[in-house]
Design an enzyme around this catalytic site. Sequence first.
Site, PDB file in Angstrom:
ATOM      1  CD  GLU A 121      -3.026  -1.256   2.114  1.00 50.80           C
ATOM      2  OE1 GLU A 121      -3.021  -0.420   3.032  1.00 50.80           O
ATOM      3  OE2 GLU A 121      -3.893  -2.131   2.000  1.00 50.80           O
ATOM      4  CG  HIS A 160     -16.415  -6.098   5.840  1.00 51.75           C
ATOM      5  ND1 HIS A 160     -16.025  -5.338   6.916  1.00 51.75           N
ATOM      6  CD2 HIS A 160     -15.319  -6.211   5.044  1.00 51.75           C
ATOM      7  CE1 HIS A 160     -14.764  -4.990   6.769  1.00 51.75           C
ATOM      8  NE2 HIS A 160     -14.307  -5.495   5.645  1.00 51.75           N
ATOM      9  CG  HIS A 161     -16.207 -12.641   6.307  1.00 48.74           C
ATOM     10  ND1 HIS A 161     -16.281 -13.821   5.598  1.00 48.74           N
ATOM     11  CD2 HIS A 161     -17.411 -12.506   6.922  1.00 48.74           C
ATOM     12  CE1 HIS A 161     -17.475 -14.378   5.770  1.00 48.74           C
ATOM     13  NE2 HIS A 161     -18.182 -13.591   6.565  1.00 48.74           N
ATOM     14  CD  GLU A 162     -10.124  -6.279   8.547  1.00 49.91           C
ATOM     15  OE1 GLU A 162     -10.227  -5.527   7.582  1.00 49.91           O
ATOM     16  OE2 GLU A 162      -9.125  -7.023   8.723  1.00 49.91           O
ATOM     17  CG  HIS A 187     -10.015  -4.557   0.678  1.00 48.62           C
ATOM     18  ND1 HIS A 187      -9.971  -3.187   0.791  1.00 48.62           N
ATOM     19  CD2 HIS A 187     -10.817  -4.822  -0.388  1.00 48.62           C
ATOM     20  CE1 HIS A 187     -10.727  -2.649  -0.155  1.00 48.62           C
ATOM     21  NE2 HIS A 187     -11.262  -3.620  -0.871  1.00 48.62           N
ATOM     22  CD  GLU A 235      -7.037  -2.195   0.048  1.00 47.66           C
ATOM     23  OE1 GLU A 235      -7.350  -1.056   0.367  1.00 47.66           O
ATOM     24  OE2 GLU A 235      -6.747  -3.072   0.877  1.00 47.66           O
ATOM     25  CD  GLU A 282      -8.400   1.765   2.351  1.00 47.89           C
ATOM     26  OE1 GLU A 282      -9.515   1.272   2.147  1.00 47.89           O
ATOM     27  OE2 GLU A 282      -7.505   1.184   2.973  1.00 47.89           O
TER      28      GLU A 282
HETATM   29  C1  NOJ Z   1      -8.932  -1.702   5.158  1.00 46.91           C
HETATM   30  C2  NOJ Z   1      -9.719  -1.851   3.911  1.00 46.91           C
HETATM   31  O1  NOJ Z   1      -8.955  -1.524   2.778  1.00 46.91           O
HETATM   32  C3  NOJ Z   1     -10.934  -0.976   4.013  1.00 46.91           C
HETATM   33  O2  NOJ Z   1     -11.641  -0.991   2.791  1.00 46.91           O
HETATM   34  C4  NOJ Z   1     -11.783  -1.420   5.152  1.00 46.91           C
HETATM   35  O3  NOJ Z   1     -12.837  -0.531   5.312  1.00 46.91           O
HETATM   36  C5  NOJ Z   1     -10.979  -1.474   6.450  1.00 46.91           C
HETATM   37  N1  NOJ Z   1      -9.754  -2.148   6.271  1.00 46.91           N
HETATM   38  C6  NOJ Z   1     -11.754  -2.188   7.545  1.00 46.91           C
HETATM   39  O4  NOJ Z   1     -11.889  -3.530   7.217  1.00 46.91           O
END
Ligand code: NOJ
Length: 712
Positions: free
Chosen positions: A170, A411-413, A481, A500, A506
């Site tokens: 990034e 969404h799976h963070e 991502h 990503e 962002e």
């Molecule tokens: C980083 C990701 O690139 C972004 O799109 C996301 O909103 C945040 N992490 C939270 O998961």
Amino acid sequence: MKKPTLFIIALFISMLSMSENLFSPDKNFQLNFSINNEGIAQYALVYKTKTVIKTSNLGLELKNDPALIKGFTIQKTEVNTVDESWKPIWGEVKEIRNNYNELLVFLEQKTEKRWMKIRFRLFNDGLGFRYEFEKQPNLNYFRITDEKTQFALTGDHTTFWIPGDYDTNEYTYTTTKLSEVDASKVDGTGIGTHGYFAKNAVQSPLMMKTAEGLYISIFEAALVDYSAMQLLIDQKNFVLTSALVPDAVGTKAYMQTPQHTPWRTVIVSDKATDILASKTILNLNEPSKIADPGFIKPQKMIGIWWGMHVPNTMSWNYSHSPNIKLKDTDWNALTPLPQHGAKTENVKRYIDFAAAHGFAGVLVEGWNVGWEDWAGNWKEEVFDFITPYPDFDIKYLNEYAHSKGVKLIMHHETSASVTNYERRIDKAIDLMKQYGYDAVKTGYVGWIIPRGEHHDGQWMVNHYNRVVEKFANNKIMVDAHEPVRPTGLHRTYPNLLACEAARGNEFNAWSAGNPPEHETILPFTRLMGGPMDYTPGIFEIKMSYYDPKNTNQVHTTLAKQLALYITMYSPLQMAADLPENYEKRMDAFQFIKDVAVDWDDTKYLEAEPGDYMTVARKQKNSDNWFVGGITDENSRIALLPFSFLDEKTWYVATIYADAADADWKANPMAYKISKMLVNSKSILKQKLACGGGFAISLKKAGKDEIKALKKL
Ligand code: NOJ
Ligand code: CA
């Protein structure tokens, strides 16, 4: 019976010879393979009489085993030609030609009684090659400590680079000569996990330009069960050597025969646009493994998302508690924050907006418990991926969305706690199926757990691929991502719509951001491997709109944000800004509503990495064309011939351009929309502001329009 005798003589000569030549189908490329007097396998590549890769060594170093480097002889060689076409499930063009000449070299390492093959494929735009290891008594299990593939360049080329780094890509790009690369000077502020591993290391895809005007891209294709290839630069001799990402104990790859490495690729042209149009990375990947791809739908989405990235607007977390334990927390006892983005009435508002304007998906982040302390603690049990916050009515919202022809996007963070995600993913998928989700955005923010593993190492590469395959088996599309950067695997798993794996829009919200040239470099680097979820479409450019003291901003004009839907190819595109910001500028928003995401044809009209790019795309199963043009910090005039249009036909061109006084910094939101008639003979002279762009939609004109509109 002359033929067999000739054949035997030819075979005999080829067995004795220590050098082989191969030409590309159009003869523009010549590959030479040879074995030197130490028995090292070598190759060299020439393009139209210009050397691109000087004689370069091949081979691998192993742990506790003799290296696969010296002492090789050529046992035999085989040549083959392939010329076929295939149709991608989605893509930039309807049909892709796969045309190459192949040389397969069988090598024997007599002292060790081991064998290795190197397979070269020479296309009309470059080279792919890989190492292959058959099952054999003296080579069963082995560990790679270093891959020693070299790319010996002819000089101190200009290069567009980001630092070698095991965990993130990034970064903004730096443009220097190879000799001037210094990763220690690059600022990683704003990137969660970063660290260069050598001052002279850079990531691939690496884009270069020679003094003679050749464009060279070095990369890899089909990264499967192996670690990502970065590159070390010998800054005196301009030799690049592969640098694989290690695992927690320093090993680069664990192998068991039969196995092969990913393809190493060198794509070359004297025209920058040819690099962008190359399909070699895709051609080197396996055909689709998804038998029933009906569930895969290129689409546009909106999301409960930008609101969390801009100041003072929305939160992922439900409450202010700084110390949460999944097992012991009574979520109902916490006080909800008014700005919690995923609360039911807010999601409902987004569903209504999506339905009103024709968006298929609504991404909702912050819907599930755990966001209170999700980042930075290197903690294992952050999310369970199945428990909604008390104010997110998962049943009602999915039913409501479906009743309006919209789908929520899951969404799976994972917060990079991959062990935790793997343990829980099956239940997470059950939940998705229960409520009818067919797409997921995954995320890997933070240092990986198992601790010591890296985002781009073999273990994680296998994880990302396993997850994509698992979702494919469950008819779910994926947007990943923070994964390893893509290497064309979306041909094999077209449910992987986008990733990503680069510095997205962002960063403009909460950091120094992306300089205006950023989007002119990404297509030559990161996008060589596959589509990016860049999240374009920001209309409210300056963050002072949300917080008067905040000086961050998107480093483009508004018109350039529209152009990105065309220049930043992806079958999944977000209208990333807040609905209320679109409602103020519905005339410009019309372009985002109209623009397609799947294409029958693509024409890269002009491009220069770091400077500008113009591309035209024809919508799938339609006569409509869309054009996007962007520039870096310099203003420019684009000359746009419409020769790609059907002959003798008038089209209505709606042009979304920078206003005369627009400027990415001083006046980014000034745009001008005009309509006119054009045909295949028309040429448009279009001004782009500093940091600006333009977007055009083209539809065949009706009789009334031909009467009413001005002709260009
Ligand atoms: C980083 C990701 O690139 C972004 O799109 C996301 O909103 C945040 N992490 C939270 O998961
Ligand atoms: Ca520039």
